[in-house]
Design an enzyme around this catalytic site. Structure first.
Site, PDB file in Angstrom:
ATOM      1  N   TYR A   1      -2.007 -17.878   0.687  1.00 43.93           N
ATOM      2  CA  TYR A   1      -3.144 -18.552   0.045  1.00 43.93           C
ATOM      3  C   TYR A   1      -3.235 -20.006   0.504  1.00 43.93           C
ATOM      4  O   TYR A   1      -4.295 -20.478   0.927  1.00 43.93           O
ATOM      5  CB  TYR A   1      -2.951 -18.487  -1.474  1.00 43.93           C
ATOM      6  CG  TYR A   1      -3.973 -19.233  -2.291  1.00 43.93           C
ATOM      7  CD1 TYR A   1      -5.210 -18.678  -2.581  1.00 43.93           C
ATOM      8  CD2 TYR A   1      -3.680 -20.493  -2.816  1.00 43.93           C
ATOM      9  CE1 TYR A   1      -6.137 -19.359  -3.356  1.00 43.93           C
ATOM     10  CE2 TYR A   1      -4.610 -21.172  -3.592  1.00 43.93           C
ATOM     11  CZ  TYR A   1      -5.837 -20.603  -3.852  1.00 43.93           C
ATOM     12  OH  TYR A   1      -6.754 -21.280  -4.618  1.00 43.93           O
TER      13      TYR A   1
ATOM     14  N   LYS B   1      -6.215 -21.750   2.737  1.00 46.94           N
ATOM     15  CA  LYS B   1      -6.940 -22.941   2.284  1.00 46.94           C
ATOM     16  C   LYS B   1      -6.835 -24.059   3.331  1.00 46.94           C
ATOM     17  O   LYS B   1      -7.828 -24.725   3.643  1.00 46.94           O
ATOM     18  CB  LYS B   1      -6.389 -23.426   0.937  1.00 46.94           C
ATOM     19  CG  LYS B   1      -6.786 -22.552  -0.244  1.00 46.94           C
ATOM     20  CD  LYS B   1      -8.271 -22.670  -0.570  1.00 46.94           C
ATOM     21  CE  LYS B   1      -8.656 -21.954  -1.851  1.00 46.94           C
ATOM     22  NZ  LYS B   1     -10.122 -21.952  -2.075  1.00 46.94           N
TER      23      LYS B   1
ATOM     24  N   SER C   1      -6.670 -26.618  -2.542  1.00 47.64           N
ATOM     25  CA  SER C   1      -5.588 -26.452  -3.522  1.00 47.64           C
ATOM     26  C   SER C   1      -4.347 -27.233  -3.129  1.00 47.64           C
ATOM     27  O   SER C   1      -4.100 -27.498  -1.947  1.00 47.64           O
ATOM     28  CB  SER C   1      -5.265 -24.962  -3.580  1.00 47.64           C
ATOM     29  OG  SER C   1      -4.009 -24.728  -4.149  1.00 47.64           O
TER      30      SER C   1
END
Lengths: 328, 328
Positions: free
Chosen positions: A151, A155, A127
């Protein structure tokens, strides 16, 4: 060949399964079987002639990873994640699902490979959240990761694992940092990025949409067709020329909200613009300002990844793929 | 204040404990107590007037992390790691000690902080091994991490954790990517980088040293004095102005093996050069070629970190600190 999709009930996973079911092949190789799994039972795609196993399983359970690895899929698409907002709110769940589960999978593959040689292609969706402001005008391929969410942290950590396990010969991995997918099909969701799709999808369907930011807001986009192209390409090309650097910023379209609206007017006519309701939201504006808006994805382009080049193209594809080819 | 050093039996940890024992303060604040721990029992430094607890403990045991966090040290120096070669050879041990143990510590601090507010300064030593070739001529502050060892992968992952736990207010963290420390005191070791120190330390002590690479090999160095300066500075300055980006490339000296030898001749005279035995080693040459050799560490310089500016300075400091001020 056998293709596995982990996260097959999500938007990308579902579309990928449907597409592979129709084509019946990946990179010219016949697909004999598919394993589709997610926390909810994924739909079995129509039109596939091979064997499909679709089942619900908690990917964060190490036993599940062992079961999945034991299937010895040739290509594994790992699309499973707790989304940004949830990973921020539930610290432990975010690390468990977005980091630990990926490591369980990698270690399960390693264990299976010790019994008899096994080195699957592993396509991991990463991402833009691995990046954190401030940014250069265009982000190059060697820009560093300073995520500003858990997050994004998870990642970025998985990307590092993917490269190390690839270097060790355990998987043949590739990580794709996807642009924001637009137009995202389905109902409007509460993600802070939702409006980028809402302001096109809803008016195209004759419904109102709220625009919470100014027209000068710039962002990095790719359509669902490009996303499918990225995944198919990543699942089939020779990755050896990538060397150790297995994570790529995917190409995309850098465009402003104004560009989106201009394309909408061009395709659907001026009357549709009345469906855009401007309701400035300072919180959303602040969140969006922390996101990257433009890239120079040279390596991905060199390796043949391609995205849309205009919002007109993105809107026309949406009309063809989601609205049966015509506006209501 | 209370200072804890995890990895206190290593070269840097031992020197840091000795230095803090002598000064009795960190950043102008009186040190009332020190906790020193390592896999082997660390030495108790001489001259300290406060309380010292020195003990052996396996940092990779989550119970140990809980015990350490419960001490509520104001500043924690986390210097513990399985070295590069061992992490490469023993996959599981590397991940357990270099990644999991750091996470255990961070989570133990988080748990302690939930009982009563606690947010220690956490100084984490990282490494140039987070970078992987090919490199630009000088590596800037925003260059990406593509480690080519499991050790570098684990360090880069810990950096990301450190930043996320800092952003969450669990620790007040800073990560220091240290240059190769030279002249490393003690006996020659088998690390691939050992010769950079051996070719100075051994001849200065009247002993032979093997030079396995050419004189044009360039590398990135800092002396033990600078390393102590980095650690003290990182333990005491206000880190808030760093924002979310808590990992810094430390300043250093970019120099060639030829520069090292020229400084040796300058300080110790031409006769000492006979003690350099040239034995080219293609394996070491190949490993060293994959290491970064020059940086532009602007942020670290802006925040007041300083390194030596010549090998003459490094050699003279070694003679003063390790050889009692004179050559044999």
């Amino acid at each position: 060949m056998h293709v596995m999709i982990i996260g097959a009930a999500g938007m990308l996973g579902r579309k990928l399964a449907e597409r592979l079911a129709v084509t019946g092949a990946l990179g010219g190789r016949h697909i004999a079987g598919m394993t589709l799994t997610d926390i909810f039972e994924p739909a079995v795609p129509a039109g596939f002639r091979g064997q499909v196993d679709a089942f619900a399983a908690d990917f964060a359970d190490p036993q599940v990873s062992r079961t999945l690895a034991a299937r010895r899929a040739d290509v594994i698409y790992h699309l499973a994640a707790v989304v940004s907002g949830e990973a921020e709110q539930d610290f432990d769940k975010g690390y468990r699902v977005n980091l630990d589960a990926t490591r369980f999978l990698l270690d399960a593959i390693r264990a299976v490979g010790r019994e008899a040689p096994y080195r699957p292609r592993l396509v991991f969706t990463s991402s833009l959240a691995v990046f954190g402001a401030p940014f250069p005008e265009r982000i190059g391929d060697s820009y560093f990761c300073t995520p500003q969410t858990s997050y994004g942290t998870q990642k970025a950590m998985c990307e590092l694992l993917l490269e190390d396990y690839t270097r060790r010969g355990i998987v043949d991995g590739i990580g794709l940092r996807l642009p924001t997918i637009c137009i995202r099909p389905g109902a409007p969701n509460k993600a802070a990025s939702g409006f980028f799709s809402n302001i096109l999808r809803e008016p195209l369907a004759g419904r109102e949409a709220i625009l919470p930011v100014g027209e000068d807001v710039r962002h990095w986009f790719a359509g669902p067709r490009s996303a499918m192209g990225f995944l198919e390409h990543a699942g089939s090309i020779d990755l050896a020329p990538l060397g150790h650097r297995r994570v790529l910023n995917m190409p995309g379209l850098s465009a402003t909200v104004g560009d989106e609206l201009a394309a909408l007017r061009e395709v659907a006519g001026p009357q549709v613009m009345r469906l855009i309701r401007r309701e400035p939201d300072p919180l959303i504006s602040r969140i969006v300002a922390g996101w990257p808006s433009d890239f120079l994805p040279r390596r991905a382009l060199d390796f043949g990844f391609r995205a849309e080049t205009s919002f007109r193209e993105i809107i026309e594809a949406h009309i063809a793929d989601e609205l049966g080819g015509t506006l209501p």
